[in-house]
Scaffold this motif. Sequence first.
Motif, PDB file in Angstrom:
ATOM      1  N   SER A 281      34.612  35.326  19.335  1.00 37.34           N
ATOM      2  CA  SER A 281      34.632  36.238  18.121  1.00 37.34           C
ATOM      3  C   SER A 281      33.843  35.827  17.013  1.00 37.34           C
ATOM      4  O   SER A 281      34.558  34.685  16.352  1.00 37.34           O
ATOM      5  CB  SER A 281      35.268  36.825  17.634  1.00 37.34           C
ATOM      6  N   SER A 282      32.967  34.928  16.461  1.00 41.35           N
ATOM      7  CA  SER A 282      33.034  34.639  15.114  1.00 41.35           C
ATOM      8  C   SER A 282      33.450  35.134  13.541  1.00 41.35           C
ATOM      9  O   SER A 282      33.990  34.465  13.199  1.00 41.35           O
ATOM     10  CB  SER A 282      30.945  34.834  14.956  1.00 41.35           C
ATOM     11  N   SER A 283      33.541  35.936  13.965  1.00 43.57           N
ATOM     12  CA  SER A 283      34.619  37.146  13.218  1.00 43.57           C
ATOM     13  C   SER A 283      35.798  36.592  13.452  1.00 43.57           C
ATOM     14  O   SER A 283      36.539  36.235  11.961  1.00 43.57           O
ATOM     15  CB  SER A 283      34.786  37.959  12.974  1.00 43.57           C
ATOM     16  N   THR A 357      23.790  41.774  15.649  1.00 39.47           N
ATOM     17  CA  THR A 357      25.027  41.824  16.158  1.00 39.47           C
ATOM     18  C   THR A 357      26.919  41.893  15.414  1.00 39.47           C
ATOM     19  O   THR A 357      26.394  40.507  14.913  1.00 39.47           O
ATOM     20  CB  THR A 357      24.852  40.781  17.440  1.00 39.47           C
ATOM     21  N   ALA A 358      27.615  42.414  16.126  1.00 39.82           N
ATOM     22  CA  ALA A 358      28.847  41.836  15.054  1.00 39.82           C
ATOM     23  C   ALA A 358      28.965  41.110  16.094  1.00 39.82           C
ATOM     24  O   ALA A 358      29.012  40.734  16.963  1.00 39.82           O
ATOM     25  CB  ALA A 358      29.684  42.896  15.628  1.00 39.82           C
ATOM     26  N   GLY A 359      30.165  40.581  14.905  1.00 40.59           N
ATOM     27  CA  GLY A 359      31.018  38.815  15.265  1.00 40.59           C
ATOM     28  C   GLY A 359      32.109  38.726  16.172  1.00 40.59           C
ATOM     29  O   GLY A 359      32.798  38.572  15.711  1.00 40.59           O
ATOM     30  N   VAL A 360      32.167  39.982  17.492  1.00 43.97           N
ATOM     31  CA  VAL A 360      33.016  40.180  18.149  1.00 43.97           C
ATOM     32  C   VAL A 360      32.484  39.801  19.454  1.00 43.97           C
ATOM     33  O   VAL A 360      30.836  39.716  20.148  1.00 43.97           O
ATOM     34  CB  VAL A 360      33.517  41.269  17.688  1.00 43.97           C
ATOM     35  N   PRO A 361      33.244  39.831  20.665  1.00 47.32           N
ATOM     36  CA  PRO A 361      33.513  39.330  22.236  1.00 47.32           C
ATOM     37  C   PRO A 361      32.527  40.367  22.549  1.00 47.32           C
ATOM     38  O   PRO A 361      32.128  41.648  22.209  1.00 47.32           O
ATOM     39  CB  PRO A 361      34.205  39.532  22.807  1.00 47.32           C
ATOM     40  N   GLY A 362      31.112  40.104  23.243  1.00 47.91           N
ATOM     41  CA  GLY A 362      30.374  40.459  24.001  1.00 47.91           C
ATOM     42  C   GLY A 362      29.591  42.052  23.229  1.00 47.91           C
ATOM     43  O   GLY A 362      28.562  41.983  24.058  1.00 47.91           O
ATOM     44  N   ALA A 363      29.246  41.254  22.022  1.00 50.24           N
ATOM     45  CA  ALA A 363      27.742  42.261  21.083  1.00 50.24           C
ATOM     46  C   ALA A 363      27.026  41.691  21.719  1.00 50.24           C
ATOM     47  O   ALA A 363      26.291  42.636  21.480  1.00 50.24           O
ATOM     48  CB  ALA A 363      28.203  42.160  19.462  1.00 50.24           C
ATOM     49  N   GLY A 402      29.817  30.229  25.049  1.00 47.47           N
ATOM     50  CA  GLY A 402      28.632  29.265  24.701  1.00 47.47           C
ATOM     51  C   GLY A 402      27.545  29.946  23.239  1.00 47.47           C
ATOM     52  O   GLY A 402      27.237  28.768  22.410  1.00 47.47           O
ATOM     53  N   ARG A 403      27.572  31.020  23.441  1.00 45.58           N
ATOM     54  CA  ARG A 403      26.812  31.770  22.014  1.00 45.58           C
ATOM     55  C   ARG A 403      27.400  31.252  20.756  1.00 45.58           C
ATOM     56  O   ARG A 403      27.133  30.975  19.989  1.00 45.58           O
ATOM     57  CB  ARG A 403      26.059  32.874  22.898  1.00 45.58           C
ATOM     58  N   THR A 404      28.581  32.523  21.371  1.00 43.95           N
ATOM     59  CA  THR A 404      29.670  31.995  19.945  1.00 43.95           C
ATOM     60  C   THR A 404      30.634  30.805  19.339  1.00 43.95           C
ATOM     61  O   THR A 404      29.791  30.513  18.389  1.00 43.95           O
ATOM     62  CB  THR A 404      30.864  32.796  19.842  1.00 43.95           C
TER      63      THR A 404
HETATM   64  N1  ASP Z   1      30.522  36.885  20.635  1.00 46.03           N
HETATM   65  C1  ASP Z   1      29.668  37.115  19.926  1.00 46.03           C
HETATM   66  C2  ASP Z   1      29.962  36.052  18.678  1.00 46.03           C
HETATM   67  O1  ASP Z   1      31.255  36.182  17.864  1.00 46.03           O
HETATM   68  C3  ASP Z   1      28.164  37.227  19.507  1.00 46.03           C
HETATM   69  C4  ASP Z   1      28.207  38.005  20.529  1.00 46.03           C
HETATM   70  O2  ASP Z   1      28.039  39.093  21.875  1.00 46.03           O
HETATM   71  O3  ASP Z   1      26.635  37.735  20.894  1.00 46.03           O
HETATM   72  O4  ASP Z   1      29.029  35.760  17.579  1.00 46.03           O
END
Ligand code: ASP
Length: 444
Positions: A281-283, A357-363, A402-404
């Motif tokens: 989660s980025s947030s 995309t929200a900064g939360v898991p799976g968004a 990885g993407r976060t």
């Molecule tokens: N989980 C990512 C983030 O918080 C957003 C995503 O699911 O791509 O940055």
Amino acid sequence: MGATVEVSKNGILGWYFQANLLMRILIGLALGALFGLAMGPKAAWVSPLGDIFVRLLKMIVMPVVISTLVVGAGSIHPKRLGKIGGKALIFYMLTSAVAVAVGLCFGNLFSPGKQMVISGMASAAGKELTRPSLIETLINVVPKNPFGAIAKGQILPVIFTSLLFGMGIAYLRESRDRRIKDAAQMVFQFFEGCAEVMYKIVHWVLEYAPIGVFALIAVVFGKQGATAFGPLAKVTMTVYLAFFAHIILVYGGALVAFRINFARFLSLVRPATITAFVTRSSSGTLPVSMEVAKDKMGVSKGIYSFTLPLGATINMDGTAIYQGVCAIFAGFAIGMPLTFGQQLTVIATAVLASIGTAGVPGAGAIMLLMVLDSIGLKVEPGSAVAAAYAMIFGIDALLDMGRTACNVTGDMAVSCIVAKTEGELDEKYWNGELTELKPAEEKI
Ligand code: ASP
């Protein structure tokens, strides 16, 4: 240091509180992976320890964002705020567009999903999937009720309101009317006090991080350990290679172009990157990235309080890369490789999707639906596209980590670049001549 908890110097507890935080987090990570692999799905019993960590981070996100953003926007002259905001936005947009292109290049290079034929396994597709509308996402940036937005944890509307509020303070602090000027100053100091209190709490939460990390990793490895391999290993490998390439070539290149020591950046940014990796989660990582920007990189509050929450919300390069690779995967998997035109469309929609995309898991996995839709790959229940999507969705935790990490590293890189262009980075410290940053603010 009056607020520091006194602990005995001996014993495991003493060691725990005295050892380097990053080292403790890394140990937690390694032990968690081993524990997860050894225990399999049974590792799930440690998940409450991880949930507590994520909840602690979530608990502090809103107050941290609001107080630092109000103080940040309120402490810089309105003209300068526009300049910093403009720079950050341009960097964020540019790097995101390049990120999708990197994803598409790696997707074409490694062709994940090429040998698969899944048109016959339509039943693998499952649930009804809902697509968020982009226009709606953009309109919702303006909250009908800011307090409702805070309560619901909607970060974009909260950023929008805090920014306006901070700008209002910045204007009024320049007022010629003494009464108004003093009142604005008092409100400013109140938020400044809140921000300092929040940093203290962040410090305490971080002491718990190694345990939270252990549990979060154990659960992922426990669930996906051995079964997460097969054709999906190729998607994972492709996505991760693209992340590394993007960090090294794009961020590395941009930092070097702005004469910022890239090796130093990589070593300083680690706590934020690792927290992003494990929390997905980025947030949620914001408290840590703000702390790193402030205490380790010497970026001023006026900049990071603006660039980091904004970046955590709209700058999702890792997500954009993932969407590029997954679009290619879906095309191959259903036996209809993407045309050049479709790939160009992916670049446009993935940039927009990553903003939304929200900064939360799976968004990011939800926003992938929008990207696939834009190139005619509709994820209808029972369709081959849905089967391909369901496969990627199955390993989303692995890809999301990885993407976060990539998303947050990008936010930090852009914050450093903006700080550098504002003449704020301490050259001697960044070149390794000094090992300690000059304290910008009195530390409690
Ligand atoms: N989980 C990512 C983030 O918080 C957003 C995503 O699911 O791509 O940055």
